[in-house]
Motif scaffolding. Structure first.
Motif, PDB file in Angstrom:
ATOM      1  N   TRP A  79      -9.826   2.372  -8.564  1.00 12.87           N
ATOM      2  CA  TRP A  79      -9.726   1.022  -9.106  1.00 12.87           C
ATOM      3  C   TRP A  79     -11.028   0.247  -8.967  1.00 12.87           C
ATOM      4  O   TRP A  79     -11.335  -0.617  -9.801  1.00 12.87           O
ATOM      5  CB  TRP A  79      -8.579   0.268  -8.445  1.00 12.87           C
ATOM      6  CG  TRP A  79      -7.270   0.519  -9.128  1.00 12.87           C
ATOM      7  CD1 TRP A  79      -6.183   1.182  -8.625  1.00 12.87           C
ATOM      8  CD2 TRP A  79      -6.909   0.122 -10.450  1.00 12.87           C
ATOM      9  NE1 TRP A  79      -5.179   1.223  -9.548  1.00 12.87           N
ATOM     10  CE2 TRP A  79      -5.593   0.570 -10.679  1.00 12.87           C
ATOM     11  CE3 TRP A  79      -7.569  -0.571 -11.470  1.00 12.87           C
ATOM     12  CZ2 TRP A  79      -4.920   0.360 -11.888  1.00 12.87           C
ATOM     13  CZ3 TRP A  79      -6.894  -0.789 -12.666  1.00 12.87           C
ATOM     14  CH2 TRP A  79      -5.593  -0.325 -12.858  1.00 12.87           C
ATOM     15  N   SER A 102      -4.560  -4.122  -6.145  1.00 14.37           N
ATOM     16  CA  SER A 102      -4.278  -2.806  -5.562  1.00 14.37           C
ATOM     17  C   SER A 102      -5.305  -2.432  -4.500  1.00 14.37           C
ATOM     18  O   SER A 102      -4.955  -1.938  -3.421  1.00 14.37           O
ATOM     19  CB  SER A 102      -4.256  -1.753  -6.670  1.00 14.37           C
ATOM     20  OG  SER A 102      -4.079  -0.466  -6.131  1.00 14.37           O
ATOM     21  N   CYS A 103      -6.578  -2.662  -4.792  1.00 13.52           N
ATOM     22  CA  CYS A 103      -7.642  -2.318  -3.838  1.00 13.52           C
ATOM     23  C   CYS A 103      -7.458  -3.051  -2.515  1.00 13.52           C
ATOM     24  O   CYS A 103      -7.592  -2.455  -1.436  1.00 13.52           O
ATOM     25  CB  CYS A 103      -9.004  -2.672  -4.434  1.00 13.52           C
ATOM     26  SG  CYS A 103      -9.574  -1.531  -5.711  1.00 13.52           S
ATOM     27  N   MET A 162      -4.600  -1.600  -0.474  1.00 12.22           N
ATOM     28  CA  MET A 162      -4.904  -0.290   0.109  1.00 12.22           C
ATOM     29  C   MET A 162      -5.713  -0.451   1.397  1.00 12.22           C
ATOM     30  O   MET A 162      -5.433   0.196   2.406  1.00 12.22           O
ATOM     31  CB  MET A 162      -5.681   0.563  -0.896  1.00 12.22           C
ATOM     32  CG  MET A 162      -4.804   1.224  -1.926  1.00 12.22           C
ATOM     33  SD  MET A 162      -3.712   2.453  -1.189  1.00 12.22           S
ATOM     34  CE  MET A 162      -2.417   2.513  -2.428  1.00 12.22           C
ATOM     35  N   LEU A 163      -6.725  -1.314   1.377  1.00 11.85           N
ATOM     36  CA  LEU A 163      -7.527  -1.521   2.583  1.00 11.85           C
ATOM     37  C   LEU A 163      -6.693  -2.169   3.678  1.00 11.85           C
ATOM     38  O   LEU A 163      -6.800  -1.815   4.856  1.00 11.85           O
ATOM     39  CB  LEU A 163      -8.750  -2.392   2.261  1.00 11.85           C
ATOM     40  CG  LEU A 163      -9.794  -1.776   1.337  1.00 11.85           C
ATOM     41  CD1 LEU A 163     -11.009  -2.704   1.229  1.00 11.85           C
ATOM     42  CD2 LEU A 163     -10.238  -0.400   1.827  1.00 11.85           C
ATOM     43  N   GLY A 221       0.820  -1.198   0.000  1.00 12.38           N
ATOM     44  CA  GLY A 221       0.000   0.000   0.000  1.00 12.38           C
ATOM     45  C   GLY A 221       0.851   1.242   0.000  1.00 12.38           C
ATOM     46  O   GLY A 221       0.455   2.311   0.478  1.00 12.38           O
ATOM     47  N   SER A 226     -13.242  -5.401  -1.571  1.00 14.76           N
ATOM     48  CA  SER A 226     -12.912  -4.704  -2.815  1.00 14.76           C
ATOM     49  C   SER A 226     -13.678  -5.297  -3.992  1.00 14.76           C
ATOM     50  O   SER A 226     -14.157  -4.559  -4.870  1.00 14.76           O
ATOM     51  CB  SER A 226     -11.407  -4.780  -3.083  1.00 14.76           C
ATOM     52  OG  SER A 226     -10.677  -4.132  -2.057  1.00 14.76           O
ATOM     53  N   TYR A 279      -7.536   6.324  -4.310  1.00 17.08           N
ATOM     54  CA  TYR A 279      -6.985   5.298  -5.182  1.00 17.08           C
ATOM     55  C   TYR A 279      -7.842   4.033  -5.152  1.00 17.08           C
ATOM     56  O   TYR A 279      -8.053   3.386  -6.183  1.00 17.08           O
ATOM     57  CB  TYR A 279      -5.550   4.975  -4.761  1.00 17.08           C
ATOM     58  CG  TYR A 279      -4.762   4.262  -5.827  1.00 17.08           C
ATOM     59  CD1 TYR A 279      -4.435   4.906  -7.014  1.00 17.08           C
ATOM     60  CD2 TYR A 279      -4.356   2.941  -5.662  1.00 17.08           C
ATOM     61  CE1 TYR A 279      -3.720   4.253  -8.014  1.00 17.08           C
ATOM     62  CE2 TYR A 279      -3.637   2.290  -6.651  1.00 17.08           C
ATOM     63  CZ  TYR A 279      -3.322   2.951  -7.828  1.00 17.08           C
ATOM     64  OH  TYR A 279      -2.624   2.299  -8.808  1.00 17.08           O
ATOM     65  N   TRP A 280      -8.336   3.678  -3.972  1.00 16.30           N
ATOM     66  CA  TRP A 280      -9.214   2.511  -3.871  1.00 16.30           C
ATOM     67  C   TRP A 280     -10.455   2.704  -4.733  1.00 16.30           C
ATOM     68  O   TRP A 280     -10.836   1.813  -5.500  1.00 16.30           O
ATOM     69  CB  TRP A 280      -9.619   2.297  -2.411  1.00 16.30           C
ATOM     70  CG  TRP A 280     -10.455   1.071  -2.188  1.00 16.30           C
ATOM     71  CD1 TRP A 280     -10.018  -0.208  -2.014  1.00 16.30           C
ATOM     72  CD2 TRP A 280     -11.895   1.000  -2.111  1.00 16.30           C
ATOM     73  NE1 TRP A 280     -11.080  -1.068  -1.837  1.00 16.30           N
ATOM     74  CE2 TRP A 280     -12.248  -0.357  -1.891  1.00 16.30           C
ATOM     75  CE3 TRP A 280     -12.908   1.950  -2.196  1.00 16.30           C
ATOM     76  CZ2 TRP A 280     -13.559  -0.778  -1.771  1.00 16.30           C
ATOM     77  CZ3 TRP A 280     -14.225   1.525  -2.082  1.00 16.30           C
ATOM     78  CH2 TRP A 280     -14.544   0.172  -1.868  1.00 16.30           C
ATOM     79  N   TRP A 321      -8.082   6.237  -0.048  1.00 15.78           N
ATOM     80  CA  TRP A 321      -9.475   6.075  -0.452  1.00 15.78           C
ATOM     81  C   TRP A 321      -9.722   6.553  -1.881  1.00 15.78           C
ATOM     82  O   TRP A 321     -10.548   5.973  -2.606  1.00 15.78           O
ATOM     83  CB  TRP A 321     -10.399   6.795   0.525  1.00 15.78           C
ATOM     84  CG  TRP A 321     -10.599   5.992   1.782  1.00 15.78           C
ATOM     85  CD1 TRP A 321     -10.157   6.286   3.034  1.00 15.78           C
ATOM     86  CD2 TRP A 321     -11.274   4.728   1.893  1.00 15.78           C
ATOM     87  NE1 TRP A 321     -10.509   5.297   3.917  1.00 15.78           N
ATOM     88  CE2 TRP A 321     -11.195   4.329   3.255  1.00 15.78           C
ATOM     89  CE3 TRP A 321     -11.923   3.894   0.985  1.00 15.78           C
ATOM     90  CZ2 TRP A 321     -11.756   3.133   3.706  1.00 15.78           C
ATOM     91  CZ3 TRP A 321     -12.477   2.704   1.441  1.00 15.78           C
ATOM     92  CH2 TRP A 321     -12.384   2.341   2.801  1.00 15.78           C
TER      93      TRP A 321
END
Length: 501
Positions: free
Chosen positions: A120, A328-329, A332-333, A94, A362, A116-117, A114
């Protein structure tokens, strides 16, 4: 420093809310440079090149399109040069949202994550829909939603097994796309000079006569190039995925810089080379009128079943982008939870080091985006798409700003630049120039009626993220601000353990 002392120091980096809540597991460093390169290419090379490149040529003119992609390539290089120093200095999952949290403020890191999440999540939904529509070429009796569910299940399974399986899958997905682009550049380049060995029709050399249009080299003026440049920035989005995968990369000090350099070079060759060939062969007014200029060029050079071949390649490209986006999602979380700024359950890892809960949420978000594109296309989905487009530029701005402040803090702390495994060249010119160019692109959106919605919804969403963070965690909340300015891969792994234990 002993391992135990280093672990104790790292355990103090994050707030107590992130500690001692989930099993002692960590992300697996199982991906090499070749995986990183293909992950980045997988995120970038998609429908924007295979489907929309014709529109770019139509809008800016043949030479104007090449100039626009050249400008985009310069900006990508500047951003990647900044990302390289950060990813090597702090190789965690992340990544760039943590860079912003450490170098600028925790609220900025939270907002970046958030944005970027959501970017995607929207992309995942649109990729599934587009792939399902293309499948109807071969299976017209199967509804699009059926293909969407099939593709969602396949990509979820790939991501849920292990990071290495994801990396290998993305490698081969991307290889198919790269092969199609190389074929276009080689065969189309030969056709420009009159060599078409697969064609039954003899084509005279066209050279670059199409570049001189009836309206001059720039048929829509400089304005056409500038407007196209904005779209090109978005077309190159995904290259920053190398930073997201930093926490699962073997020997990041060696592999991340190699991957960044190779990615930028290949993007320049693939994008500008493909655009140059398409622009030389297809009249610019015709280029934007068909589904894919790749099909037109392959038909021109005599490739049999060009439509079916490109349909397969484009579906692969869409699934590849969705695959990278889902990866990616989830990271990030996971990273937000590890920072203490998200539900702790997102930091749970499987035995194979996969953040399965974050991955599942995600995927649900991607499917929700897909549903909104059908039942609320003019309201909810419009807002989501607008914020996603805005997010690309803002995230890049956060990366270059993070590098600027990180380097300044490093020097102020008495750090020796010679100890940095990778250094952004020409500091501070590179981050400042990148930030200015990206900011100009945001301002220019206000003068484009087709893109101004990105500001209408993107700016309030960003402000709402900051406000939520300050109300929930306080303006003086600390994330990783006390962490070492440079970390080894071993330090990063211990940080993973101490914050997910």
């Amino acid at each position: 420093m002993t391992a135990s002392n280093r672990s104790a120091e790292l355990s103090n980096v994050l707030p107590e809310t992130a500690a001692t809540q989930v099993p002692l597991r960590k992300l697996q460093r199982s991906m090499g440079a070749r995986h990183l390169i293909m992950i980045a290419l997988g995120g970038v090379i998609g429908s924007g090149l295979f489907l929309s490149s014709g529109y770019t040529i139509h809008q800016a003119g043949p030479l104007g399109a090449i100039i626009a992609y050249g400008i985009g390539a310069v900006v990508v290089y500047l951003v990647m040069a900044c990302l390289g120093e950060l990813a090597v200095a702090y190789p965690v999952s992340g990544a760039f949202h943590i860079y912003a949290a450490r170098s600028i403020s925790p609220a900025t890191g939270f907002t970046t994550a958030w944005l970027y999440w959501l970017c995607w999540v929207v992309a995942i939904g649109s990729e599934f829909t587009a792939a399902g529509i293309l499948m109807q070429r071969w299976f017209p009796g199967v509804d699009v939603w059926v293909w969407c569910l099939i593709f969602a299940a396949v990509l979820f399974g790939i991501n849920a097994i292990s990071a290495r399986v994801f990396g290998e899958t993305e490698f081969w997905f991307s290889m198919i796309k790269v092969a199609a682009i190389v074929a276009l550049i080689v065969l189309g380049g030969a056709a420009i000079f009159g060599f078409s060995p697969f064609s039954t029709v003899h084509h005279a050399p066209v050279f670059f006569s199409n570049f001189n249009t009836p309206h001059g080299l720039f048929p829509n003026g400089i304005g056409g190039i500038l407007v196209t440049s904005l779209a090109v920035f978005y077309a190159f989005s995904g290259s920053e995925l190398i930073g997201v995968a930093a926490g699962e990369t073997k020997d990041p000090a060696r592999n991340i810089p190699r991957a960044l350099r190779s990615t930028v070079l290949r993007l320049v060759i693939f994008f500008i080379g493909a655009i140059a060939v398409i622009a030389a062969i297809l009249p610019y007014k015709h280029a934007g009128l068909t589904n894919s200029p790749f099909v037109d060029v392959f038909d021109y050079v005599g490739i049999p079943y060009a439509g079916d071949v490109m349909n397969f390649v484009i579906i692969t490209a869409l699934l590849s982008a969705g695959n990278s986006g889902l990866f990616s999602c989830a990271r990030m979380l996971f990273s937000l939870a590890r920072e203490g700024h998200g539900p702790r359950v997102f930091a749970k890892l499987t035995r194979r080091g996969i953040p399965l809960v974050a991955l599942s949420v995600s995927m649900v978000g991607g499917l929700a985006s897909l549903i909104s594109s059908v039942i609320a296309a003019e309201t909810v989905y419009l807002v989501l798409v607008s914020i996603a487009g805005f997010a690309v530029v803002v995230v890049w701005m956060s990366i270059v700003a993070s590098q600027f402040f990180h380097r300044r803090k490093f020097i102020q702390a008495g750090g020796d630049l010679k100890t940095l495994p990778y250094r952004t060249p020409l500091y501070p010119l590179v981050p400042i120039l990148a930030f200015v160019l990206l900011f100009i692109s945001l301002v220019a959106i206000a003068f484009d009626p087709t893109q101004i919605a990105a500001l209408y919804f993107g700016v309030p969403f960003t402000a709402a993220c900051y406000l939520f963070f300050w109300l929930r965690y306080g303006r003086k909340s600390k994330a990783t601000g006390d962490a070492p300015l440079v970390m080894s891969a071993e330090d990063a792994e211990e940080l993973d353990e101490s914050t997910t234990a």
